[in-house]
Design an enzyme around this catalytic site. Structure first.
Site, PDB file in Angstrom:
ATOM      1  N   GLU A 274       4.223   7.632  -0.455  1.00 49.24           N
ATOM      2  CA  GLU A 274       5.146   6.734   0.245  1.00 49.24           C
ATOM      3  C   GLU A 274       6.521   6.711  -0.421  1.00 49.24           C
ATOM      4  O   GLU A 274       7.289   5.773  -0.237  1.00 49.24           O
ATOM      5  CB  GLU A 274       4.555   5.319   0.293  1.00 49.24           C
ATOM      6  CG  GLU A 274       4.405   4.629  -1.045  1.00 49.24           C
ATOM      7  CD  GLU A 274       3.119   4.960  -1.792  1.00 49.24           C
ATOM      8  OE1 GLU A 274       2.786   4.234  -2.733  1.00 49.24           O
ATOM      9  OE2 GLU A 274       2.442   5.947  -1.423  1.00 49.24           O
TER      10      GLU A 274
ATOM     11  N   ASN B 259      -2.802   0.228   3.189  1.00 49.99           N
ATOM     12  CA  ASN B 259      -3.897   1.168   3.454  1.00 49.99           C
ATOM     13  C   ASN B 259      -5.259   0.503   3.287  1.00 49.99           C
ATOM     14  O   ASN B 259      -6.176   0.709   4.093  1.00 49.99           O
ATOM     15  CB  ASN B 259      -3.790   2.367   2.526  1.00 49.99           C
ATOM     16  CG  ASN B 259      -2.776   3.401   3.009  1.00 49.99           C
ATOM     17  OD1 ASN B 259      -2.550   3.522   4.213  1.00 49.99           O
ATOM     18  ND2 ASN B 259      -2.173   4.119   2.090  1.00 49.99           N
TER      19      ASN B 259
ATOM     20  N   ASP C  27      10.759   3.633  -2.221  1.00 48.34           N
ATOM     21  CA  ASP C  27       9.297   3.562  -2.201  1.00 48.34           C
ATOM     22  C   ASP C  27       8.886   2.353  -1.365  1.00 48.34           C
ATOM     23  O   ASP C  27       9.523   1.295  -1.420  1.00 48.34           O
ATOM     24  CB  ASP C  27       8.774   3.427  -3.640  1.00 48.34           C
ATOM     25  CG  ASP C  27       7.265   3.506  -3.724  1.00 48.34           C
ATOM     26  OD1 ASP C  27       6.753   4.631  -3.780  1.00 48.34           O
ATOM     27  OD2 ASP C  27       6.615   2.451  -3.739  1.00 48.34           O
TER      28      ASP C  27
ATOM     29  N   ASP D  86      -0.351   5.801   7.868  1.00 44.53           N
ATOM     30  CA  ASP D  86       0.365   7.006   8.310  1.00 44.53           C
ATOM     31  C   ASP D  86       1.397   6.673   9.379  1.00 44.53           C
ATOM     32  O   ASP D  86       2.526   7.202   9.366  1.00 44.53           O
ATOM     33  CB  ASP D  86      -0.623   8.040   8.855  1.00 44.53           C
ATOM     34  CG  ASP D  86      -1.436   8.706   7.754  1.00 44.53           C
ATOM     35  OD1 ASP D  86      -1.083   8.540   6.570  1.00 44.53           O
ATOM     36  OD2 ASP D  86      -2.415   9.397   8.090  1.00 44.53           O
TER      37      ASP D  86
END
Length: 344
Positions: free
Chosen positions: A244, A209, A201, A218
């Site tokens: 993620e 973000n 992760d 992204d």
């Protein structure tokens, strides 16, 4: 397309067929006169069309068997009626002919043709010509069905690839993992080989973000997946598990080997900042990942849910104990599992 035709008949049966079949260069034609060998051939290399000589022992059994094979239902089966008694009964009236045709179709044939043989002088040239025309017409139907089946397979393969792929990262998706993990577990147990997996992760990805925007997020995932692919072995398969989070299946890999793979991935991500496209507002960003590993045990279920759970618990401990590290699930005794933390 290369069409294959299997003729279930005696050696001289093919000589009674139209020249377009006997001397065709576009077809692959094979003649078999034994039921057991014919069934074996169909199972291993299914033909597109089967021509069956009704007078040969096992002909009706073959039609019936083929009808019951769901995965082979696309094969077009043409039954050629050349049995003396049936040919005699045909003259009893059109209703008898229809009854016999219906019976043959119910037994599994896709088409039922009264086979008129040229050597028999009671058939006129017009009748023989019409009979050959019917045979070729039914063959055309079989070819058309075979082409549609192949088109359908290609379409299904394309749709399956789309359905099992993650559009952003181009890795396999979670659905693909749910399909592949049970297969790999079964293979490992059948071949008595090891199987491990890694769950990883991206650390603090929500902050990325929130700070830099989802376009940057992204792009980071795309670059991350490129690094993962370039540093995995040929037997390793990566999946985007969600958001993620990623899963990597490690075929023929022991617990200790899985730990080495996970530590290498941890380094290749954290050691070099992520360089992003110049069109974005940021040039580089430092990213780390947390990883959990687990290996297949005898008591794990066949779907892999318990295996995934152990790896996920390791990932959770990696994140709660500081992130940017690997936690390895390692069975050290018969009384339970122990967790071992390995820093990067």
């Amino acid at each position: 397309m290369n069409i294959s035709i299997l003729i279930f008949g005696k050696n001289n049966f093919i000589a009674t067929l139209p020249d377009q079949i006997r001397y065709a260069t576009a077809f692959s034609v094979e003649v078999i006169d034994n039921l057991e060998r014919a069934v074996s051939r169909i199972k291993t290399t299914p033909p597109d069309i089967i021509l069956v000589q009704a007078s040969l022992d096992g002909s009706m059994e073959l039609c019936g068997w083929l009808k019951d094979q769901t995965k082979l239902s696309w094969i077009y089966c043409i039954l050629f009626e050349d049995r003396s008694q049936q040919l005699t009964d045909r003259n009893k009236g059109w209703h008898r002919e229809l009854e016999m045709s219906a019976a043959a179709l119910k037994q599994g044939a896709d088409a039922y043709i009264w086979h008129l043989i040229e050597e028999k002088t009671d058939y006129s040239l017009a009748e023989l010509t019409a009979n050959h025309g019917l045979i070729l017409a039914q063959l055309t139907v079989g070819l058309r069905k075979a082409q549609k089946y192949r088109d359908l397979i290609r379409t299904n393969d394309m749709l399956s690839a789309i359905a099992l792929a993650d559009s952003l990262t181009e890795l396999n998706n979670r659905r693909a993992l749910e399909w592949d993990l049970p297969r790999q577990i079964q293979r490992a147990r059948t071949q008595k080989t090891s199987l491990s997996l890694i769950i990883l992760d991206v650390d603090h990805f929500k902050k990325v973000n929130d700070t830099h925007g989802h376009l940057v997020g992204d792009r980071i995932l795309q670059v991350l997946c490129q690094r993962l692919r370039h540093n995995l072995r040929c037997q390793d398969t990566a999946f985007r598990y969600g958001g993620e989070e990623f899963v990597i299946l490690l075929a023929n890999t022991s617990d200790e080997e899985a730990l080495l793979v996970a530590r290498r991935l941890n380094r290749v991500v954290s050691d070099e900042p992520f360089a992003l496209n110049n069109k974005l507002t940021i040039n580089t960003i430092n990213i780390t990942i947390s990883l959990g590993t687990a290996s297949l045990q005898a008591e794990d279920d066949e779907k892999g849910e318990s295996l995934l759970y152990r790896a996920d618990q390791c990932l959770l401990q990696a994140k709660t104990s500081g992130r940017n590290r690997v936690i390895n699930s390692n069975y050290l005794s018969h009384h339970g599992s122990h967790l071992k933390a390995v820093s990067s």
